[in-house]
Design a protein around this motif. Structure first.
Motif, PDB file in Angstrom:
ATOM      1  N   TRP A 196       5.023 -12.457  16.655  1.00 32.20           N
ATOM      2  CA  TRP A 196       4.080 -11.972  15.637  1.00 32.20           C
ATOM      3  C   TRP A 196       3.547 -10.557  16.100  1.00 32.20           C
ATOM      4  CZ3 TRP A 196       3.053 -17.560  15.980  1.00 32.20           C
ATOM      5  CH2 TRP A 196       3.250 -18.250  15.077  1.00 32.20           C
ATOM      6  N   ILE A 197       3.759  -9.451  15.238  1.00 35.87           N
ATOM      7  CA  ILE A 197       3.224  -8.119  15.535  1.00 35.87           C
ATOM      8  C   ILE A 197       2.301  -7.797  14.788  1.00 35.87           C
ATOM      9  CG2 ILE A 197       6.026  -7.531  16.145  1.00 35.87           C
ATOM     10  CD1 ILE A 197       5.840  -5.904  13.670  1.00 35.87           C
ATOM     11  N   THR A 198       1.459  -7.053  15.306  1.00 37.53           N
ATOM     12  CA  THR A 198       0.559  -6.107  14.634  1.00 37.53           C
ATOM     13  C   THR A 198       0.317  -4.809  15.368  1.00 37.53           C
ATOM     14  OG1 THR A 198      -1.977  -6.468  14.157  1.00 37.53           O
ATOM     15  CG2 THR A 198      -1.444  -7.176  16.548  1.00 37.53           C
ATOM     16  N   CYS A 199      -0.612  -4.213  14.972  1.00 37.87           N
ATOM     17  CA  CYS A 199      -0.577  -2.618  15.669  1.00 37.87           C
ATOM     18  C   CYS A 199      -2.216  -2.158  15.666  1.00 37.87           C
ATOM     19  CB  CYS A 199      -0.068  -1.799  14.565  1.00 37.87           C
ATOM     20  SG  CYS A 199      -0.614  -1.413  12.904  1.00 37.87           S
ATOM     21  N   PRO A 200      -2.590  -1.193  16.257  1.00 43.16           N
ATOM     22  CA  PRO A 200      -3.984  -0.681  16.398  1.00 43.16           C
ATOM     23  C   PRO A 200      -4.374  -0.324  15.036  1.00 43.16           C
ATOM     24  CG  PRO A 200      -2.499   0.337  18.164  1.00 43.16           C
ATOM     25  CD  PRO A 200      -1.486  -0.486  17.178  1.00 43.16           C
ATOM     26  N   GLU A 239       0.713  -1.254   0.104  1.00 40.27           N
ATOM     27  CA  GLU A 239       0.069  -0.057  -0.068  1.00 40.27           C
ATOM     28  C   GLU A 239       1.098   1.315  -0.097  1.00 40.27           C
ATOM     29  OE1 GLU A 239      -4.030  -1.352   2.551  1.00 40.27           O
ATOM     30  OE2 GLU A 239      -2.377  -0.425   3.649  1.00 40.27           O
ATOM     31  N   PRO A 240       0.548   2.303  -0.864  1.00 35.32           N
ATOM     32  CA  PRO A 240       1.343   3.445  -0.924  1.00 35.32           C
ATOM     33  C   PRO A 240       1.442   4.372   0.527  1.00 35.32           C
ATOM     34  CG  PRO A 240      -0.509   3.891  -2.206  1.00 35.32           C
ATOM     35  CD  PRO A 240      -0.538   2.212  -1.675  1.00 35.32           C
ATOM     36  N   HIS A 241       0.380   4.025   1.033  1.00 41.98           N
ATOM     37  CA  HIS A 241       0.266   5.147   2.422  1.00 41.98           C
ATOM     38  C   HIS A 241       0.540   4.392   3.745  1.00 41.98           C
ATOM     39  CE1 HIS A 241      -3.355   2.838   1.828  1.00 41.98           C
ATOM     40  NE2 HIS A 241      -3.793   3.227   3.258  1.00 41.98           N
ATOM     41  N   THR A 242       0.712   3.044   3.801  1.00 40.26           N
ATOM     42  CA  THR A 242       1.175   2.512   4.905  1.00 40.26           C
ATOM     43  C   THR A 242       2.221   1.652   4.478  1.00 40.26           C
ATOM     44  OG1 THR A 242      -0.260   0.408   4.580  1.00 40.26           O
ATOM     45  CG2 THR A 242      -1.325   2.496   5.733  1.00 40.26           C
ATOM     46  N   LYS A 243       2.724   1.012   3.523  1.00 43.17           N
ATOM     47  CA  LYS A 243       3.715   0.362   2.954  1.00 43.17           C
ATOM     48  C   LYS A 243       3.352  -1.128   3.480  1.00 43.17           C
ATOM     49  CE  LYS A 243       5.973   3.595   1.215  1.00 43.17           C
ATOM     50  NZ  LYS A 243       5.786   3.586  -0.437  1.00 43.17           N
ATOM     51  N   ILE A 244       2.263  -1.434   3.912  1.00 38.86           N
ATOM     52  CA  ILE A 244       1.976  -2.826   4.489  1.00 38.86           C
ATOM     53  C   ILE A 244       2.147  -3.601   3.082  1.00 38.86           C
ATOM     54  CG2 ILE A 244       0.158  -4.277   5.411  1.00 38.86           C
ATOM     55  CD1 ILE A 244      -0.666  -2.057   7.195  1.00 38.86           C
ATOM     56  N   PRO A 245       2.482  -4.793   3.117  1.00 43.55           N
ATOM     57  CA  PRO A 245       2.700  -5.812   1.875  1.00 43.55           C
ATOM     58  C   PRO A 245       0.990  -5.979   1.637  1.00 43.55           C
ATOM     59  CG  PRO A 245       4.331  -6.429   3.454  1.00 43.55           C
ATOM     60  CD  PRO A 245       3.616  -5.350   3.916  1.00 43.55           C
ATOM     61  N   GLY A 304       3.785   3.156  13.600  1.00 44.10           N
ATOM     62  CA  GLY A 304       4.799   3.671  12.895  1.00 44.10           C
ATOM     63  C   GLY A 304       5.854   2.594  12.923  1.00 44.10           C
ATOM     64  N   VAL A 305       6.067   1.913  14.155  1.00 43.00           N
ATOM     65  CA  VAL A 305       6.760   0.643  14.344  1.00 43.00           C
ATOM     66  C   VAL A 305       6.430  -0.427  13.493  1.00 43.00           C
ATOM     67  CG1 VAL A 305       7.747  -1.214  16.041  1.00 43.00           C
ATOM     68  CG2 VAL A 305       7.448   1.521  16.714  1.00 43.00           C
TER      69      VAL A 305
END
Length: 246
Positions: free
Chosen positions: A73-77, A6-12, A158-159
């Motif tokens: 395993w990491i995730t975020c809010p 994704e261009p705005h989050t950089k998430i694959p 951000g992390v």
């Protein structure tokens, strides 16, 4: 050969068109692929839409090397809130105060700290983490995924973005000249891959085609079976466990 993000989050992500192509080519759907996935406009029938509506797949949990417990395993809010909106994930109320703190399970926490790659974070507790781990663990019957409880770490948005960019392997390859058996000139290229044990999720729905339903029932035949997504099929890349949840 970079990963699509994704261009705005950089998430694959796995684009819906790519996932549709993978499912369409699966041998289990040889007899029903026209109904499930549609017919191209160039066909003699004039083309028709498929019954399946396939969205892109996004990362929900991402594996990162941990000083304790081998990996976490990491995730975020942000990711959890999106999963709440997209797939009805219930336990999404965990917050992280700042980028130096995490909410973490006991299997990766050492002396109130969590060390991911080369970064040290202060581990906080949250009673909602156990419920989130239980809910996520129930998404798959995969035996490795069942190890999630105690390994989940909720990091700041951000992390998470940092790790999903830096935590993907980039391997260098070079094409070989068949005549000489040596490297071809100007044939060096890089290949980026998502690490094993990454959890993607996506939304798949169905529509009625010519009065016929049942596309999701047909797709459920893939539950627990492997599918291969992306390049490198012959070198073991992209093999995934598929699970369809109502």
């Amino acid at each position: 050969l970079p990963i699509q993000r994704e261009p705005h989050t950089k998430i694959p992500i796995v684009p819906g068109s790519s996932l549709k192509g993978v499912l369409r080519d699966h041998p289990d759907f040889a007899a029903t692929k026209d109904f499930l996935f549609g017919v191209g406009a160039g066909e003699s029938s004039g083309g028709s839409a498929g019954a399946l509506l396939i969205g892109e797949a996004r990362v929900l949990c991402f594996p990162v090397r941990s000083a304790k417990g081998s990996f976490a395993w990491i995730t975020c809010p942000l990711v959890l809130k999106r999963a709440q909106r997209d797939i009805g994930l219930a336990n999404t109320g965990i917050t992280v105060a700042n980028e130096k703190d995490v909410v973490a399970g006991d299997k990766v926490t050492l002396n109130s700290q969590v060390v991911l790659e080369d970064y040290t974070f202060t581990a906080k507790t949250d009673a909602k983490l156990a419920e989130l781990e239980k809910e996520l663990a129930g998404l798959l019957s995969d035996p490795v995924w069942k190890e999630l409880p105690g390994r989940l770490v909720v990091v700041a948005d951000g992390v998470f973005t940092h790790f999903v960019q830096s935590g993907c392997e980039i391997a260098q390859h070079v094409a070989i000249d068949d005549d000489t058996g040596t490297a071809k000139d100007k044939a060096l290229f890089n290949e980026e891959t998502v690490p094993s044990e990454t959890l993607f999720y996506g939304v798949i729905a169905e529509q009625t085609i010519n009065g016929k339903n049942g596309a999701l029932v047909e797709l459920a035949k893939l539950n627990g079976k492997p599918i291969q997504v992306g390049g490198g099929e012959t070198t073991g890349l992209g093999w995934c466990t598929f699970a369809l949840k109502a």
